[in-house]
Design a protein around this motif. Structure first.
Motif, PDB file in Angstrom:
ATOM      1  N   GLY A  66      77.932  26.632  18.196  1.00 20.29           N
ATOM      2  CA  GLY A  66      78.812  26.330  19.486  1.00 20.29           C
ATOM      3  C   GLY A  66      79.103  27.758  20.434  1.00 20.29           C
ATOM      4  O   GLY A  66      79.650  27.696  21.350  1.00 20.29           O
ATOM      5  N   PHE A  67      78.240  28.660  19.763  1.00 19.12           N
ATOM      6  CA  PHE A  67      78.413  30.233  20.695  1.00 19.12           C
ATOM      7  C   PHE A  67      77.204  30.951  20.445  1.00 19.12           C
ATOM      8  O   PHE A  67      76.134  30.709  19.558  1.00 19.12           O
ATOM      9  CB  PHE A  67      79.559  30.767  19.842  1.00 19.12           C
ATOM     10  CG  PHE A  67      79.548  31.269  18.506  1.00 19.12           C
ATOM     11  CD1 PHE A  67      78.783  32.370  18.138  1.00 19.12           C
ATOM     12  CD2 PHE A  67      80.003  30.280  17.667  1.00 19.12           C
ATOM     13  CE1 PHE A  67      78.656  32.491  16.764  1.00 19.12           C
ATOM     14  CE2 PHE A  67      79.792  30.660  16.316  1.00 19.12           C
ATOM     15  CZ  PHE A  67      79.379  31.789  15.870  1.00 19.12           C
ATOM     16  N   PHE A  68      77.093  31.898  21.282  1.00 17.78           N
ATOM     17  CA  PHE A  68      75.805  32.735  21.105  1.00 17.78           C
ATOM     18  C   PHE A  68      76.448  34.250  21.720  1.00 17.78           C
ATOM     19  O   PHE A  68      76.942  34.395  23.128  1.00 17.78           O
ATOM     20  CB  PHE A  68      74.700  32.307  22.159  1.00 17.78           C
ATOM     21  CG  PHE A  68      73.492  33.225  22.067  1.00 17.78           C
ATOM     22  CD1 PHE A  68      73.072  33.775  20.959  1.00 17.78           C
ATOM     23  CD2 PHE A  68      72.925  33.588  23.166  1.00 17.78           C
ATOM     24  CE1 PHE A  68      71.960  34.682  20.875  1.00 17.78           C
ATOM     25  CE2 PHE A  68      71.636  34.352  23.320  1.00 17.78           C
ATOM     26  CZ  PHE A  68      71.286  34.777  22.039  1.00 17.78           C
ATOM     27  N   PHE A  69      76.367  35.283  20.800  1.00 14.41           N
ATOM     28  CA  PHE A  69      76.428  36.682  21.220  1.00 14.41           C
ATOM     29  C   PHE A  69      75.056  37.240  21.456  1.00 14.41           C
ATOM     30  O   PHE A  69      74.272  37.474  20.526  1.00 14.41           O
ATOM     31  CB  PHE A  69      77.143  37.279  19.954  1.00 14.41           C
ATOM     32  CG  PHE A  69      78.619  36.923  19.712  1.00 14.41           C
ATOM     33  CD1 PHE A  69      79.547  37.600  20.260  1.00 14.41           C
ATOM     34  CD2 PHE A  69      79.109  35.889  19.073  1.00 14.41           C
ATOM     35  CE1 PHE A  69      80.912  37.388  20.017  1.00 14.41           C
ATOM     36  CE2 PHE A  69      80.295  35.726  18.844  1.00 14.41           C
ATOM     37  CZ  PHE A  69      81.226  36.235  19.179  1.00 14.41           C
ATOM     38  N   ASP A  70      75.203  37.786  22.728  1.00 17.59           N
ATOM     39  CA  ASP A  70      73.770  38.615  23.127  1.00 17.59           C
ATOM     40  C   ASP A  70      74.223  39.718  23.816  1.00 17.59           C
ATOM     41  O   ASP A  70      75.027  39.745  24.783  1.00 17.59           O
ATOM     42  CB  ASP A  70      73.035  37.771  23.976  1.00 17.59           C
ATOM     43  CG  ASP A  70      71.622  38.204  24.191  1.00 17.59           C
ATOM     44  OD1 ASP A  70      71.284  38.969  23.266  1.00 17.59           O
ATOM     45  OD2 ASP A  70      71.057  37.888  25.689  1.00 17.59           O
ATOM     46  N   ASN A  71      73.570  40.847  23.397  1.00 15.09           N
ATOM     47  CA  ASN A  71      73.438  42.377  23.945  1.00 15.09           C
ATOM     48  C   ASN A  71      75.019  42.683  24.277  1.00 15.09           C
ATOM     49  O   ASN A  71      75.539  43.282  25.189  1.00 15.09           O
ATOM     50  CB  ASN A  71      72.977  41.998  25.495  1.00 15.09           C
ATOM     51  CG  ASN A  71      72.448  43.424  25.895  1.00 15.09           C
ATOM     52  OD1 ASN A  71      71.134  43.785  25.278  1.00 15.09           O
ATOM     53  ND2 ASN A  71      73.044  44.204  26.565  1.00 15.09           N
ATOM     54  N   ASN A  72      75.765  42.869  22.899  1.00 20.21           N
ATOM     55  CA  ASN A  72      76.973  43.550  22.924  1.00 20.21           C
ATOM     56  C   ASN A  72      76.914  44.602  22.212  1.00 20.21           C
ATOM     57  O   ASN A  72      76.100  44.903  21.178  1.00 20.21           O
ATOM     58  CB  ASN A  72      77.878  42.463  22.296  1.00 20.21           C
ATOM     59  CG  ASN A  72      78.225  40.914  22.971  1.00 20.21           C
ATOM     60  OD1 ASN A  72      78.766  40.984  23.872  1.00 20.21           O
ATOM     61  ND2 ASN A  72      77.195  40.180  22.623  1.00 20.21           N
ATOM     62  N   LEU A  73      77.649  45.671  22.290  1.00 26.80           N
ATOM     63  CA  LEU A  73      78.037  46.588  21.283  1.00 26.80           C
ATOM     64  C   LEU A  73      79.093  46.110  20.533  1.00 26.80           C
ATOM     65  O   LEU A  73      80.237  45.729  20.811  1.00 26.80           O
ATOM     66  CB  LEU A  73      78.223  47.923  22.387  1.00 26.80           C
ATOM     67  CG  LEU A  73      78.483  49.178  21.356  1.00 26.80           C
ATOM     68  CD1 LEU A  73      78.181  50.448  22.171  1.00 26.80           C
ATOM     69  CD2 LEU A  73      80.107  49.493  20.928  1.00 26.80           C
ATOM     70  N   ILE A  74      79.050  46.697  19.457  1.00 23.49           N
ATOM     71  CA  ILE A  74      79.703  46.428  18.052  1.00 23.49           C
ATOM     72  C   ILE A  74      79.817  47.525  17.155  1.00 23.49           C
ATOM     73  O   ILE A  74      78.935  48.376  16.560  1.00 23.49           O
ATOM     74  CB  ILE A  74      79.537  45.161  17.446  1.00 23.49           C
ATOM     75  CG1 ILE A  74      80.564  44.815  16.108  1.00 23.49           C
ATOM     76  CG2 ILE A  74      78.204  45.273  16.614  1.00 23.49           C
ATOM     77  CD1 ILE A  74      80.507  43.305  15.770  1.00 23.49           C
ATOM     78  N   PHE A  75      80.867  48.206  17.161  1.00 21.53           N
ATOM     79  CA  PHE A  75      81.269  49.482  16.173  1.00 21.53           C
ATOM     80  C   PHE A  75      82.550  49.855  15.899  1.00 21.53           C
ATOM     81  O   PHE A  75      83.472  49.385  16.516  1.00 21.53           O
ATOM     82  CB  PHE A  75      80.714  50.406  17.178  1.00 21.53           C
ATOM     83  CG  PHE A  75      80.452  51.946  16.482  1.00 21.53           C
ATOM     84  CD1 PHE A  75      79.601  52.099  15.597  1.00 21.53           C
ATOM     85  CD2 PHE A  75      81.483  52.884  16.655  1.00 21.53           C
ATOM     86  CE1 PHE A  75      79.181  53.351  15.043  1.00 21.53           C
ATOM     87  CE2 PHE A  75      81.204  54.292  15.794  1.00 21.53           C
ATOM     88  CZ  PHE A  75      80.068  54.183  15.000  1.00 21.53           C
ATOM     89  N   ASN A  76      82.712  50.286  14.677  1.00 18.58           N
ATOM     90  CA  ASN A  76      83.839  50.704  14.160  1.00 18.58           C
ATOM     91  C   ASN A  76      83.687  52.219  13.802  1.00 18.58           C
ATOM     92  O   ASN A  76      84.144  53.055  14.792  1.00 18.58           O
ATOM     93  CB  ASN A  76      84.444  50.185  12.638  1.00 18.58           C
ATOM     94  CG  ASN A  76      85.856  50.878  12.189  1.00 18.58           C
ATOM     95  OD1 ASN A  76      86.656  50.957  12.836  1.00 18.58           O
ATOM     96  ND2 ASN A  76      85.648  50.976  10.964  1.00 18.58           N
TER      97      ASN A  76
END
Length: 576
Positions: A411-421
Motif C-alpha cells: 500500500g505504500f512506496f518510499f523512493d529517493n528519501n534520505l534516512i539517517f540517525n
C-alpha cells in the motif's frame, strides 16, 4: 334621483380619491423605505459607510458620536453601545469598528456582504476589542452569511468560539481566540465550519480548547494560513470529508494531544448527520511547522498528522520533537477506512520520540493503496517507550533509531528519501511489526530492506544530512549536503510536444489553487530547463496540466515544482 351625468361625475370623484390614496400610500411607503435604508447603514451619517460599537457610551445608540472623545455629542458618526445593535443594521459595504473594551454578548451579523462590497467587523486600531463570557455558545456566529471580514477581534474564555455553518467567502484575519471551555468536550468548541466553502482564515491565534481548535466538516476550498495554533485537548485542526482545502504556513504546537487530522465522516456534523466514506480528497498541507505533541502514556500515541484520506498532498513541512509519530497513515473505525493515492514529498522529519512515519495494519474492509513518499528527509528519531503495555516496544524498540514504523508491507512506496540517525547501516531505521505480536520479524538494515522489498523501498540515501543549523531547527541544506540536487522529479511527460497543456504520468503531485479566492496553482519546472510556468488547472482524471505560458518538452522529461540547481533538493527546504 341622479341623472346619468351626475352618476358619471360621482364615479370620477371616487376614482380620483382612490388615485390620491394610492399616491399617498406610495409616497409614504417610499419615505419609510428610505428611512429604513438609512437606518440600515447604507448611508449612515453624512454619506459615511462606517459604524462604531463603543460599550462606553451612555445610550444604546446615537448619531452624533465623536470617535476622538468616544462620546455621543460633537460628532457625526453612528455608534451603538452593543454589538447586537450594529450587527442588526450593518449591510454590504459597511465597516463596523469595534472600540476597545469587553463585550459580553454574541456577535451575529444579520446581513451578508457581497463580492465587491464585503461587510467588515474590525477591532479599532490600537485598541483591544474583546468578546468574553462563559455563557457564549458561540461567541461569534457567521452561519448562513457570506462575504464577511472579521479582523482584529479577540475572543476570550467562552464556551465556544465560532460557528460557520453554510458560511461561504468569509475572511477571519488577525484575530485572537483564547480559551474555549465546553465541559462536554464538543467538537464544536473551537471554530466550527460545516458545509462552508471558500473561506480564508489568516494570521490568527487559536489557543486552548477542550476539544478541536478548528474543524472543517464537509467544507471545501478553504485556506488556513499563517496562524499560530496552541493547545487543543483533542486536536488543533481537523478536516472531515472536505475537499481541496489548504493548510499552509502555520505554527503548530500542542501540549495536550495531537496536531492535525484528515479523515472521512462517521456520525459527525452539527447534528451528527454525516456518514461519508472515501470522501476526503485533494487536501494540501504544506510549509507548516509541526513542533510538539506530548506523551500519550498508556494510550495510542499522539501524532503530528493522523491521516486517513485520499489524494492528499503533504509537502515542505517541518516535523520535529513529536513524542508520537510525526505522521500516521491510520486505519481504524468507520471514519478511517480509506487511505489511498496520497503524495507525501519534500518534508523534513526530525528527532521524534516514536517514528517519523507510522503505517497502520488495518484489516478486512480497510484500504491502504498507492501512497507515495518521495524526497523526504527522515533524521534522528529515537523510539521512546511511553506506552509500556507492549513487549515489542519494551524489549526491542526502546532506544532504537526508528524512522519508519510499519505494521504491513503493502500500500505504500518510499523512493529517493534520505534516512539517517548516527551512521549508515543501523538496524531498526525501518521497523516492521505489530505492537501486540511476539512474532515480529528480525530487524534489517535499510540496504537489506531495499534488497528484499524493492517494490516498497528504493533509492534511500544513508548519510548525515548536513543541515545549516540542526540545533536551532534550520533544516536548509548546507554546502556539501547530500540533500542538494538529489531529489527525483515527481512525474514525467507522456509524450513530446509544446504548448500550454502537458500530459503527464501522474498529475496528483500538483494543485491549481483549488478555486480559493486569491490562490494560484503550483509553479513547475521541467528537467534541464530554466523556464518556469504556473499551473492554471489540473485534470486529475486525464493527468493533464494546463499552464499560463507555453513550454516545449520531450517524451519522458522530468517535471517538478520549481527548483534551484540541476534537480530538486531532498527535504522541506530548497537551498536558495
Amino acid at each position: 334621483m341622479m341623472n346619468a351625468a351626475d352618476l358619471l361625475q360621482e364615479r370620477c370623484n371616487r376614482e380620483a380619491t382612490g388615485i390620491e390614496m394610492m399616491i399617498n400610500r406610495l409616497f409614504f411607503g417610499l419615505l419609510f423605505g428610505a428611512a429604513l435604508l438609512s437606518a440600515s447603514g447604507s448611508s449612515i451619517a453624512g454619506g459615511s459607510d462606517t459604524l462604531y460599537v463603543d460599550g462606553s457610551i451612555q445610550t444604546d445608540h446615537c448619531r452624533n458620536y465623536n470617535p476622538e472623545t468616544r462620546k455621543c455629542g460633537g460628532g457625526k458618526q453612528v455608534a451603538y453601545q452593543a454589538l447586537a445593535g450594529a450587527a442588526a443594521v450593518a449591510v454590504a459595504g459597511n465597516k463596523v469598528l469595534i472600540r476597545g473594551g469587553v463585550y459580553r454578548e454574541i456577535l451575529k451579523p444579520r446581513h451578508s456582504g457581497t463580492k465587491s462590497k464585503p461587510l467588515v467587523f474590525r477591532g479599532y486600531k490600537g485598541e483591544t476589542a474583546i468578546i468574553s463570557g462563559e455563557h457564549l455558545k458561540p461567541a461569534i456566529d457567521i452561519s448562513y452569511r457570506s462575504h464577511l471580514i472579521l479582523e482584529n477581534i479577540e475572543v476570550h474564555d467562552v464556551r465556544r468560539w465560532l460557528y460557520g455553518r453554510d458560511a461561504d467567502y468569509n475572511q477571519i484575519i488577525n484575530c485572537r481566540f483564547i480559551g474555549a471551555h465546553d465541559p462536554n468536550g464538543s467538537s464544536k468548541t473551537g471554530l466550527f465550519f460545516e458545509q462552508a466553502d471558500h473561506n480564508r482564515i489568516i494570521n490568527n491565534l487559536f489557543d486552548g480548547t477542550t476539544q478541536d481548535n478548528l474543524s472543517l466538516v464537509k467544507s471545501d476550498s478553504n485556506l488556513v494560513q499563517g496562524n499560530r495554533f496552541r493547545n487543543g485537548k483533542h486536536t488543533l485542526w481537523t478536516i472531515k470529508c472536505g475537499n481541496k482545502n489548504i493548510i499552509r504556513g502555520n505554527d503548530l504546537y500542542n501540549e495536550l494531544q495531537k496536531i492535525g487530522e484528515i479523515y472521512d465522516c462517521h456520525n459527525v456534523g452539527f447534528d451528527h448527520q454525516f456518514d461519508d466514506d472515501d470522501a476526503t480528497k485533494h487536501n494540501l498541507v504544506e510549509d507548516n511547522d509541526f513542533t510538539y505533541t506530548p506523551s500519550s502514556g498508556r494510550h495510542s500515541p499522539y501524532a503530528g498528522i493522523q491521516h486517513a484520506a485520499q489524494q492528499s498532498i503533504i509537502r515542505h513541512n517541518r516535523f520535529r520533537h513529536t513524542i508520537g509519530p510525526a505522521m500516521q497513515l491510520a486505519l481504524y473505525g468507520k471514519e478511517a477506512r480509506y487511505n489511498s493515492g496520497n503524495r507525501i514529498y519534500n518534508n523534513t522529519f526530525h528527532a521524534t520520540s516514536f517514528a517519523a512515519i507510522e503505517i497502520a495494519l488495518g484489516g478486512k474492509g480497510y484500504h491502504l493503496e498507492d501512497n507515495l513518499l518521495v524526497n523526504n528527509a527522515f533524521t534522528r528519531s529515537i523510539f521512546v517507550v511511553n506506552d509500556e503495555r507492549w513487549d515489542w516496544y519494551n524489549r526491542f524498540l526502546r532506544g532504537a533509531p526508528v524512522q519508519i514504523k510499519t505494521a504491513r508491507l503493502d500500500g505504500f512506496f518510499f523512493d529517493n528519501n534520505l534516512i539517517f540517525n548516527e551512521k549508515a547501516g543501523e538496524f531498526y531505521l525501518i521497523a516492521h511489526g505489530v505492537r501486540n505480536s511476539n512474532r515480529n520479524p528480525y530487524p534489517q538494515s535499510v540496504s537489506g530492506w531495499m534488497k528484499s522489498n524493492p517494490e516498497l523501498f528504493r533509492n534511500f540515501i544513508e548519510a548525515d544530512p548536513k543541515y545549516v543549523d540542526e540545533g536551532n531547527n534550520d533544516f536548509t541544506p548546507a554546502s556539501g549536503s547530500p540533500l542538494l540536487d538529489s531529489g527525483r522529479f515527481l512525474t514525467r511527460t507522456r509524450s513530446a510536444g509544446s504548448g500550454t497543456e502537458i500530459p503527464v504520468d501522474d498529475a496528483s503531485w500538483f494543485q491549481d489553487g483549488f478555486d480559493i479566492p486569491g490562490e494560484k496553482g503550483d509553479e513547475i519546472q521541467l528537467q534541464d530547463q530554466q523556464q518556469r510556468a504556473r499551473i492554471l488547472t489540473v485534470d486529475y482524471r486525464s493527468n493533464r496540466l494546463t499552464l499560463d505560458r507555453p513550454l516545449r518538452w520531450k517524451e519522458g522529461q522530468g517535471l517538478a515544482l520549481s527548483y534551484n540547481g540541476k534537480a530538486p533538493d531532498i527535504g522541506a527546504v530548497e537551498q536558495p
